[in-house]
Design a protein around this motif. Structure first.
Motif, short mmCIF file in Angstrom:
data_model
loop_
_atom_site.label_atom_id
_atom_site.label_comp_id
_atom_site.label_asym_id
_atom_site.label_seq_id
_atom_site.Cartn_x
_atom_site.Cartn_y
_atom_site.Cartn_z
N ALA A 20 18.91 31.06 -10.76
CA ALA A 20 18.30 31.99 -9.88
C ALA A 20 17.47 33.29 -10.68
O ALA A 20 16.31 33.48 -10.00
N LEU A 21 17.86 33.49 -11.70
CA LEU A 21 17.10 34.44 -12.51
C LEU A 21 15.75 33.91 -12.99
O LEU A 21 14.71 34.57 -12.76
N ARG A 22 15.84 32.53 -13.33
CA ARG A 22 14.58 31.89 -13.69
C ARG A 22 13.59 31.76 -12.55
O ARG A 22 12.26 32.02 -12.73
N SER A 23 14.07 31.77 -11.42
CA SER A 23 13.24 31.56 -10.19
C SER A 23 12.54 32.81 -9.99
O SER A 23 11.69 33.03 -9.37
N VAL A 24 13.24 33.97 -10.25
CA VAL A 24 12.60 35.45 -10.30
C VAL A 24 11.37 35.63 -10.97
O VAL A 24 10.63 36.13 -10.79
N SER A 30 3.84 39.21 -7.05
CA SER A 30 4.70 40.32 -6.74
C SER A 30 5.22 40.93 -8.08
O SER A 30 5.79 41.93 -7.83
N LEU A 31 5.29 40.44 -9.09
CA LEU A 31 6.07 40.94 -10.23
C LEU A 31 5.63 42.20 -10.74
O LEU A 31 6.57 43.05 -11.29
N HIS A 32 4.36 42.65 -10.41
CA HIS A 32 3.87 43.95 -10.65
C HIS A 32 4.61 45.02 -9.93
O HIS A 32 4.50 46.15 -10.40
N ARG A 33 5.31 44.71 -8.95
CA ARG A 33 5.98 45.47 -8.09
C ARG A 33 7.52 45.73 -8.27
O ARG A 33 8.18 46.41 -7.83
N VAL A 34 7.95 44.73 -9.28
CA VAL A 34 9.27 44.52 -9.59
C VAL A 34 9.83 45.66 -10.57
O VAL A 34 9.52 45.74 -11.64
N ALA A 35 10.43 46.82 -10.10
CA ALA A 35 11.05 47.62 -10.88
C ALA A 35 12.21 47.25 -11.82
O ALA A 35 12.24 47.53 -13.07
N ALA A 36 13.04 46.23 -11.37
CA ALA A 36 14.22 45.81 -12.00
C ALA A 36 14.73 44.57 -11.38
O ALA A 36 14.48 44.51 -10.26
N GLU A 58 12.84 36.94 -22.74
CA GLU A 58 11.85 36.15 -22.15
C GLU A 58 11.75 36.53 -20.50
O GLU A 58 10.75 36.17 -19.86
N ALA A 59 12.31 37.62 -20.32
CA ALA A 59 12.33 38.02 -18.93
C ALA A 59 11.02 38.86 -18.57
O ALA A 59 10.59 39.81 -19.44
N PRO A 60 10.25 38.72 -17.83
CA PRO A 60 8.91 39.38 -17.55
C PRO A 60 8.86 40.73 -16.84
O PRO A 60 8.00 41.37 -16.70
N VAL A 61 10.08 40.91 -16.43
CA VAL A 61 10.59 42.24 -15.71
C VAL A 61 11.94 42.68 -16.39
O VAL A 61 12.71 41.93 -16.91
N PRO A 62 12.18 44.20 -16.03
CA PRO A 62 13.18 44.45 -16.63
C PRO A 62 14.64 43.94 -16.10
O PRO A 62 14.49 43.88 -14.88
N LEU A 63 15.67 43.59 -16.97
CA LEU A 63 16.92 43.46 -16.36
C LEU A 63 17.71 44.47 -16.44
O LEU A 63 18.20 44.88 -17.88
#
Length: 310
Positions: A20-24, A30-36, A58-63
């Motif tokens: 699931a996480l890797r699919s995100v 849309s990733l530029h809009r993901v706060a976390a 390796e996450a492109p957005v904060p976890l």
């Protein structure tokens, strides 16, 4: 503008959580809009923490990892919400994997419709050995809807959805923890939203896959959940103290049980390949009749802790 948080409640499913996480991580547009991405770990032992630490680099957005040690789907969702102040909340279940355009499609649909909650379609995936029940189980774990994006009168579950926090998720704990083990916390939330005049939308391109593990991809499990789904309209009427509504839904359930029960018997005798769908409708009718807490199946929370993969 990072205005959306993706919340993934999880309970002892490390492999499917990673999927699931890797699919995100590979979302487009849309990733530029993901706060976390918020992972709400519902395991009392906090078993998902190790995986989250491994993936941070390796996450492109904060976890954001949060521990929700009291088992229950409503508790996990509430704890996940408490870890972010994002005005838009996307929910993805830990047994789902989003298509690459999933979040962008949800956001576009919300912008287009102005809906308080937007749902997306789901493809049900089941193991290869489910035999004659395969088509039914794929449909059961999936979700269909209109071919075009727009407003809808249909209400679905939280998995694969986007919500406007200010209107759809009121208060600090909008999900009713009384539903921790039975599920239906999203039905209760959306029923209340509908009563307030809330609007629901459909994002036709926001596809996700839901992978049913072997212990769930069974006719017995699906019919138990169908029975629980059937309980919902009678229970919601009882919650409103709408006793004429309770009587109405029980009478509807009796009629459905009579019709679909007879058809189920005939289908079983004839071994019709589509008989599981007939059983499903009979189970939903029974749920409307036997709707009290005494008959509520325990499908989530503490009831799942004994399984190796909840």
């Amino acid at each position: 503008m990072r205005d959306v948080a993706v919340i993934i409640p999880t309970l002892r499913r490390p492999d499917s959580l990673e999927r699931a996480l890797r699919s995100v991580f590979v979302q487009t547009g849309s990733l530029h809009r993901v706060a976390a991405v918020v992972i709400a770990d519902n395991d009392p032992q906090g078993s998902a923490a190790v995986l989250i630490e491994r993936l941070r680099g390796e996450a492109p957005v904060p976890l954001t990892y949060v521990h929700a040690p009291v088992p229950g789907v409503a508790t996990a969702r509430n704890v996940g919400l408490s870890a972010t102040d994002a005005p838009l909340i996307a929910f993805l279940d830990d047994d789902e994997a989003a298509s690459s355009g999933w979040l962008a499609a949800l956001l576009d649909a919300q912008g287009q419709t102005g809906a308080d909650v937007v749902f997306g379609p789901i493809r049900g995936r089941v193991p290869a050995d489910t035999g004659w029940t395969t088509t039914y189980l794929e449909r059961f774990f999936g979700r269909d809807g209109p071919r075009e994006t727009g407003l809808t009168d249909d209400i679905h579950g939280c998995g694969n959805s986007l919500m406007v926090r200010a209107t759809a998720l009121p208060g600090d704990a909008p999900f009713d923890v009384a539903m921790n083990e039975t599920g239906g916390e999203d039905d209760r939330l959306f029923t209340a939203l509908s009563a307030r005049g809330g609007r629901f939308g459909w994002a036709a391109d926001a596809w996700a896959d839901e992978f049913a593990p072997p212990h769930r991809a069974t006719l017995n499990y699906a019919l138990t959940r169908a029975f629980a789904y059937g309980q919902s309209p009678t229970q919601m009427a009882a919650d409103r103290r709408d006793w004429p509504g309770v009587v109405k839904w029980m009478l509807v359930g009796l009629a459905q049980t009579g019709v679909w029960g007879a058809l189920s018997l005939a289908s079983a005798l004839l071994r019709r390949p589509d008989r599981a769908q007939t059983y499903d409708r009979c189970a939903r009718g029974l749920g409307k009749v036997f709707w009290t807490k005494k008959f509520e199946p325990k499908l989530y929370g503490a009831a799942m802790l004994g399984r190796p993969e909840a």
